[in-house]
Write a protein that holds these residues in place. Structure first.
Motif, mmCIF file in Angstrom:
data_model
loop_
_atom_site.group_PDB
_atom_site.id
_atom_site.type_symbol
_atom_site.label_atom_id
_atom_site.label_comp_id
_atom_site.label_asym_id
_atom_site.label_seq_id
_atom_site.Cartn_x
_atom_site.Cartn_y
_atom_site.Cartn_z
ATOM 1 N N GLY A 3 -18.498 -33.043 9.949
ATOM 2 C CA GLY A 3 -17.894 -32.556 8.720
ATOM 3 C C GLY A 3 -16.779 -31.582 9.004
ATOM 4 O O GLY A 3 -16.177 -31.571 10.084
ATOM 5 N N LYS A 76 -27.433 -24.271 1.178
ATOM 6 C CA LYS A 76 -26.613 -25.464 1.109
ATOM 7 C C LYS A 76 -25.867 -25.597 -0.210
ATOM 8 O O LYS A 76 -24.811 -26.238 -0.265
ATOM 9 C CB LYS A 76 -27.482 -26.703 1.349
ATOM 10 C CG LYS A 76 -28.055 -26.786 2.755
ATOM 11 C CD LYS A 76 -26.969 -26.720 3.812
ATOM 12 C CE LYS A 76 -27.508 -26.873 5.212
ATOM 13 N NZ LYS A 76 -26.452 -26.789 6.238
ATOM 14 N N SER A 79 -22.873 -23.757 0.503
ATOM 15 C CA SER A 79 -22.046 -24.567 1.395
ATOM 16 C C SER A 79 -21.325 -25.670 0.634
ATOM 17 O O SER A 79 -20.205 -26.042 0.985
ATOM 18 C CB SER A 79 -22.910 -25.181 2.493
ATOM 19 O OG SER A 79 -23.430 -24.189 3.345
ATOM 20 N N MET A 83 -17.401 -26.280 0.870
ATOM 21 C CA MET A 83 -16.806 -27.557 1.295
ATOM 22 C C MET A 83 -15.824 -28.078 0.259
ATOM 23 O O MET A 83 -14.763 -28.621 0.600
ATOM 24 C CB MET A 83 -17.900 -28.589 1.549
ATOM 25 C CG MET A 83 -18.728 -28.347 2.795
ATOM 26 S SD MET A 83 -17.764 -28.322 4.336
ATOM 27 C CE MET A 83 -17.619 -26.539 4.594
ATOM 28 N N GLY A 178 -26.713 -31.509 10.019
ATOM 29 C CA GLY A 178 -26.733 -32.551 9.010
ATOM 30 C C GLY A 178 -27.900 -33.511 9.076
ATOM 31 O O GLY A 178 -28.219 -34.167 8.088
ATOM 32 N N SER A 258 -14.436 -32.678 4.935
ATOM 33 C CA SER A 258 -15.004 -31.786 3.922
ATOM 34 C C SER A 258 -15.670 -32.584 2.811
ATOM 35 O O SER A 258 -16.759 -32.232 2.331
ATOM 36 C CB SER A 258 -13.911 -30.881 3.335
ATOM 37 O OG SER A 258 -13.328 -30.074 4.328
ATOM 38 N N ALA A 261 -18.932 -33.946 4.205
ATOM 39 C CA ALA A 261 -19.965 -32.912 4.252
ATOM 40 C C ALA A 261 -20.493 -32.604 2.862
ATOM 41 O O ALA A 261 -21.703 -32.439 2.654
ATOM 42 C CB ALA A 261 -19.395 -31.650 4.899
#
Length: 399
Positions: A3, A76, A79, A83, A178, A258, A261
């Motif tokens: 990612g 996450k 995150s 992303m 991941g 990105s 991900a």
């Protein structure tokens, strides 16, 4: 796993350990392998949505499962916002309001793909990861054939010490994480007892090779000092090797990575929310599964709304350091759960689980103190909230 991290992680890793980041990369890969074996072993026994949240509940108890799930979902989710903003930064070099609008559009678009089922999610993921790998391959080959590299850049003088190497390993480990999302999809995969363990190990093997190739190439071209000072380390490596014209290729690769991900994050977090809501660790209405597409559609929509709100009001790239802490805590619990599996034929798994558990705790302890402190605070807030809810439920039942 391939990612946005691969396009940015070598900068902070070089600041922590210089050329010793390659040692950190090996350490991160070894710990990731231990975690992968633990996750694969557990997925074969519990082929259901939720990953380590379920493994922790079943093998260690509800509280351990909750901590794993909470660390994963909160970290996450942040995150995801990061992303989306990273994609917009590379894709639209315009005013801030436009970047935020594009980031919101990206979240909505990928959430819509997820809503239609895991088959469409997998198809789009293949396209995105292939494009990212092509961009990385072009960069590595171009730098290698130019000859504008020096082996002296690989020399590590050791002045950053063991702490610096372990900190680099913790940062690099984040990019390997991941494969946890593979284990969260147990209910949507054909023959999950066979497919998920194979997928985890194959994905990790490919990613380790890619990261080693990119890390060595970047160091050979730019050296640890230039990488440490760069906000876009792979662009800096291309410029140092005399192939700065490839900067747009790196930018496109980073933007697509990105998106890849973000797609994987949305998928994994949504399924973990599904598992947690089934056990009333999150609101029960999130546990609904779409009758046609067989996805946790309410969890997916709720997650997309939260991420869009986060993208609209703030830049989370500066405050998600605790996500690395959460990932390491998540895998520490996975290793502890794998250690409790029945022993026949599992001695190797148990030994790797101990190594993985100790490795995760060590890397978490060597993260920048701000990240570790934020992670502890977030986990503590989740535990406190669950205690309050359980007490209220107990009071209501007594009434």
């Amino acid at each position: 796993m391939v990612g946005a991290g691969v396009f940015a992680v070598f900068g902070p890793a070089a600041r922590a350990a210089g050329a010793g980041l390659l040692v950190g990369l090996v350490i991160a890969a070894v710990i990731a392998y231990c975690n992968a074996i633990a996750s694969a072993s557990l997925a074969a026994v519990y082929p259901t949505s939720g990953g380590t949240y379920i493994y922790g509940r079943e093998r260690l108890g509800p509280w351990w499962g909750f901590v794993a799930g909470w660390a994963f979902v909160v970290g996450k989710t942040a995150s995801c916002a990061a992303m989306a903003l990273t994609f917009a930064t590379y894709a639209v070099p315009g005013p801030e309001w436009l970047r935020r609008a594009v980031a919101v559009a990206a979240v909505i678009g990928l959430a819509a793909v997820n809503y239609r089922g895991v088959t469409r999610t997998a198809a789009l993921a293949k396209v995105l990861v292939t494009a990212s790998l092509v961009a990385l391959a072009v960069l590595v080959v171009a730098i290698t054939v130019t000859g504008a590299t020096t082996a002296d850049n690989l020399r590590w003088d050791g002045h950053d010490g063991v702490y610096g190497v372990l900190q680099a390993a913790g940062l690099l480990f984040f990019a390997f994480a991941g494969y946890a999302r593979v284990a969260t999809l147990g209910e949507e995969v054909r023959d999950p007892r066979r497919t998920i363990p194979r997928a985890i190990l194959i994905a990790l093997s490919i990613t380790v090779v890619v990261y080693i190739a990119v890390g060595v190439t970047a160091l050979l071209a730019a050296g640890p000092q230039d990488l440490a000072a760069a906000t876009a380390p792979l662009v800096a490596a291309a410029e140092a090797a005399g192939v700065g014209g490839l900067a747009p290729v790196v930018g496109v690769g980073a933007a697509l990575a990105s998106l890849g991900a973000l797609l994987a994050l949305l998928t994994g977090v949504g399924r973990t929310c599904l598992a947690m809501s089934r056990h009333r660790d999150l609101p029960a209405w999130l546990s609904a599964v779409h009758p046609r597409y067989d996805v946790p559609h309410r969890a997916e929509v709720a997650l997309a709304v939260v991420i869009c709100a986060a993208v609209a009001v703030g830049d989370l790239r500066e405050v998600i350091g605790f996500s690395s802490f959460g990932v390491l805590l998540y895998y520490a619990i996975a290793n502890a759960a794998a250690f409790t599996l029945p022993s026949p034929g599992k001695r190797g798994v148990r030994a790797l689980s101990v190594l993985g558990l100790l490795g995760c705790l060590t890397l978490a302890a060597t993260l920048p103190w701000q990240s570790a402190l934020t992670g502890v605070a977030v986990v503590a807030a989740g535990i406190t909230g669950r205690l309050i809810i359980l007490r209220r439920r107990g009071t209501a039942m007594r009434r």
